[in-house]
Design an enzyme around this catalytic site. Structure first.
Site, PDB file in Angstrom:
ATOM      1  N   VAL A  50      -1.965  -3.352  -0.267  1.00  0.00           N
ATOM      2  CA  VAL A  50      -3.427  -3.347  -0.242  1.00  0.00           C
ATOM      3  C   VAL A  50      -3.982  -3.437  -1.664  1.00  0.00           C
ATOM      4  O   VAL A  50      -5.010  -4.068  -1.909  1.00  0.00           O
ATOM      5  CB  VAL A  50      -3.955  -2.074   0.464  1.00  0.00           C
ATOM      6  CG1 VAL A  50      -5.481  -2.020   0.413  1.00  0.00           C
ATOM      7  CG2 VAL A  50      -3.471  -2.030   1.912  1.00  0.00           C
ATOM      8  N   CYS A  51      -3.288  -2.832  -2.612  1.00  0.00           N
ATOM      9  CA  CYS A  51      -3.784  -2.712  -3.987  1.00  0.00           C
ATOM     10  C   CYS A  51      -4.193  -4.045  -4.617  1.00  0.00           C
ATOM     11  O   CYS A  51      -5.300  -4.148  -5.170  1.00  0.00           O
ATOM     12  CB  CYS A  51      -2.756  -1.998  -4.855  1.00  0.00           C
ATOM     13  SG  CYS A  51      -2.408  -0.301  -4.328  1.00  0.00           S
ATOM     14  N   PRO A  52      -3.374  -5.101  -4.571  1.00  0.00           N
ATOM     15  CA  PRO A  52      -3.802  -6.340  -5.233  1.00  0.00           C
ATOM     16  C   PRO A  52      -5.038  -6.957  -4.598  1.00  0.00           C
ATOM     17  O   PRO A  52      -5.836  -7.600  -5.293  1.00  0.00           O
ATOM     18  CB  PRO A  52      -2.576  -7.254  -5.109  1.00  0.00           C
ATOM     19  CG  PRO A  52      -1.788  -6.702  -3.978  1.00  0.00           C
ATOM     20  CD  PRO A  52      -2.013  -5.226  -4.021  1.00  0.00           C
TER      21      PRO A  52
END
Length: 210
Positions: A50-52
């Site tokens: 999810v982070c990118p």
């Protein structure tokens, strides 16, 4: 415990620029010394999932934040070396190449622990007692800080839940309206819509018309 209404912690942390330069950033000073708002968002870990999507979403909206005199800063507990590797990984390979705002490297977790956003890992013994087994990453925490260094919004998401970047733009618009006009902003308020005075009569009039 909520930090809204309090000064952001006066802590300087390692960081990296998009060019790979090692920096030292104090978020409170970024706000106060430069007379700007700051959006600081924490994500759990580099080279994850999810982070990118979030880092690219903040990058895509960077111009909107800049128009609002707001500096965007990312943060995790990874090292600058890992940040640099991720910044040099293409987007179509899960990387964050093209991100231009600074990213904190809070490897000692001093700031994250002060904010209380480090995930706490526990196991349970046979009697059902919690046993602390360590902590490695932060939750998806977001802080909006005004020009005086005061936190005017905070939000913490669990790991699987990505943020809505547009909501932070709306919150900055609403807070700026309050600063400039002394009015309060009702539910779902957006720039250009009616606000209210902070009294019963104004509330009644607003509800009658909406």
């Amino acid at each position: 415990m909520s930090l809204v209404g309090r000064k952001f912690p006066n802590i300087t942390v390692d960081a990296i620029s998009e060019m790979g330069d090692n920096l030292r950033i104090n978020v409170l000073e970024e706000a106060v010394n430069n007379k700007q708002k700051v959006l600081l968002f924490w994500y759990p870990k580099d080279f994850t999932f999810v982070c990118p999507t979030e880092l690219h979403a903040f990058q895509e909206a960077l111009g909107e934040f800049e128009k609002r005199n707001t500096k965007v800063i990312g943060a995790s507990c990874d090292t600058n070396e890992v940040h640099f590797a991720w910044l040099n990984t293409p987007k179509d390979q899960g990387g964050i190449e093209g991100v231009t705002y600074p990213i904190l490297a809070d490897t000692h977790r001093q700031l994250a622990n002060t904010l209380g956003i480090v995930e706490q890992d526990f196991e349970y013994d046979e009697d059902g007692n919690e046993i602390f087994t360590g902590s490695n990453v932060t939750f998806r925490a977001t802080y909006l800080i005004d020009e005086t260094g005061k936190i005017f919004h905070e939000a913490v998401n669990d790991m699987p839940l990505g943020r809505n970047v547009k909501e932070f733009i709306r919150l900055i618009d609403a807070y700026t309206h309050v600063q400039n006009h002394g009015e309060v902003c009702p539910a779902n308020w957006e720039e250009g819509k009616d606000a209210m005075s902070a009294d019963r009569k104004s509330t009644a009039e607003y509800l009658a018309n909406h």
